[in-house]
Design a protein around this motif. Sequence first.
Motif, PDB file in Angstrom:
ATOM      1  N   ASP A 209       0.833  -1.210   0.000  1.00 31.11           N
ATOM      2  CA  ASP A 209       0.000   0.000   0.000  1.00 31.11           C
ATOM      3  C   ASP A 209       0.865   1.256   0.000  1.00 31.11           C
ATOM      4  O   ASP A 209       0.609   2.202  -0.752  1.00 31.11           O
ATOM      5  CB  ASP A 209      -0.916  -0.022   1.222  1.00 31.11           C
ATOM      6  CG  ASP A 209      -1.852   1.171   1.288  1.00 31.11           C
ATOM      7  OD1 ASP A 209      -2.510   1.477   0.275  1.00 31.11           O
ATOM      8  OD2 ASP A 209      -1.934   1.786   2.363  1.00 31.11           O
TER       9      ASP A 209
ATOM     10  N   THR B 164      -5.940   5.541  -0.312  1.00 26.25           N
ATOM     11  CA  THR B 164      -6.394   4.208  -0.717  1.00 26.25           C
ATOM     12  C   THR B 164      -7.894   4.082  -0.518  1.00 26.25           C
ATOM     13  O   THR B 164      -8.408   4.399   0.549  1.00 26.25           O
ATOM     14  CB  THR B 164      -5.694   3.133   0.129  1.00 26.25           C
ATOM     15  OG1 THR B 164      -4.290   3.372   0.141  1.00 26.25           O
ATOM     16  CG2 THR B 164      -5.980   1.737  -0.395  1.00 26.25           C
TER      17      THR B 164
ATOM     18  N   MET C 279      -7.879  -2.131  -1.931  1.00 23.50           N
ATOM     19  CA  MET C 279      -6.633  -2.829  -2.198  1.00 23.50           C
ATOM     20  C   MET C 279      -6.884  -4.331  -2.085  1.00 23.50           C
ATOM     21  O   MET C 279      -7.622  -4.783  -1.217  1.00 23.50           O
ATOM     22  CB  MET C 279      -5.548  -2.424  -1.198  1.00 23.50           C
ATOM     23  CG  MET C 279      -4.189  -2.991  -1.562  1.00 23.50           C
ATOM     24  SD  MET C 279      -2.873  -2.440  -0.465  1.00 23.50           S
ATOM     25  CE  MET C 279      -2.723  -3.868   0.578  1.00 23.50           C
TER      26      MET C 279
ATOM     27  N   ASP D  36      -0.392  -1.434  -9.433  1.00 25.98           N
ATOM     28  CA  ASP D  36      -0.139  -2.763  -8.894  1.00 25.98           C
ATOM     29  C   ASP D  36       1.251  -2.786  -8.285  1.00 25.98           C
ATOM     30  O   ASP D  36       2.059  -1.876  -8.495  1.00 25.98           O
ATOM     31  CB  ASP D  36      -0.366  -3.877  -9.921  1.00 25.98           C
ATOM     32  CG  ASP D  36       0.698  -3.972 -10.997  1.00 25.98           C
ATOM     33  OD1 ASP D  36       1.550  -3.071 -11.109  1.00 25.98           O
ATOM     34  OD2 ASP D  36       0.675  -4.950 -11.750  1.00 25.98           O
TER      35      ASP D  36
ATOM     36  N   ALA E 237      -0.107  -7.217  -5.284  1.00 22.25           N
ATOM     37  CA  ALA E 237      -1.238  -6.399  -4.852  1.00 22.25           C
ATOM     38  C   ALA E 237      -1.683  -5.459  -5.959  1.00 22.25           C
ATOM     39  O   ALA E 237      -0.887  -5.093  -6.834  1.00 22.25           O
ATOM     40  CB  ALA E 237      -0.852  -5.582  -3.615  1.00 22.25           C
ATOM     41  N   THR E 238      -2.945  -5.081  -5.897  1.00 26.26           N
ATOM     42  CA  THR E 238      -3.471  -4.014  -6.749  1.00 26.26           C
ATOM     43  C   THR E 238      -4.188  -3.030  -5.839  1.00 26.26           C
ATOM     44  O   THR E 238      -4.692  -3.411  -4.766  1.00 26.26           O
ATOM     45  CB  THR E 238      -4.462  -4.548  -7.812  1.00 26.26           C
ATOM     46  OG1 THR E 238      -5.534  -5.221  -7.155  1.00 26.26           O
ATOM     47  CG2 THR E 238      -3.772  -5.481  -8.784  1.00 26.26           C
ATOM     48  N   GLY E 239      -4.230  -1.782  -6.254  1.00 29.66           N
ATOM     49  CA  GLY E 239      -4.887  -0.775  -5.439  1.00 29.66           C
ATOM     50  C   GLY E 239      -5.525   0.324  -6.263  1.00 29.66           C
ATOM     51  O   GLY E 239      -5.019   0.694  -7.323  1.00 29.66           O
TER      52      GLY E 239
END
Length: 160
Positions: free
Chosen positions: A83, A102, A105, A135, A149-151
Amino acid sequence: MDLTMELNEVLQTGTDEEKEILRLALQAIRQKRERGSAYPSGFLGLSGEFTEEGTYRFRVPITPYTLNRGGIVHGGITATLADSTMGSLINKSLPEGKAAVTVEMKINYLEAGTGKELISEARLIRLGHTLAFADCKVENETGKRIAHATGTFAILRFSG
């Protein structure tokens, strides 16, 4: 017991691990004062760099602070790292007066977090006027992929 006495007690009789946690706490305070970074960033020792256009990287030593009781990096630390890497990339890509936070996520844990350090690398997928998407891959120093991860981040105006 007051703070000074507690600190002295840990410095005199504490384990190496306990002394390392105190060192990391002081590092977090120093980074907050010098860079205005959040305390978790200081505990992790976050210091990033652009590796190419639209890509940002953090290298973080694996310390007692990052480990769960099983001796592997805590999943929440890995998520915080991902993050922070994506958020830093997006915030450093925005014009003055805007900031990203954010809103969503997702993280997939692929392997146990072991080794000497974690290396996270975020890539900007889309930077719009109100939303950004990125990502992030997290690996250890040997290249073993720990997580992906993707956010999604909301882009806000702010004064300050």
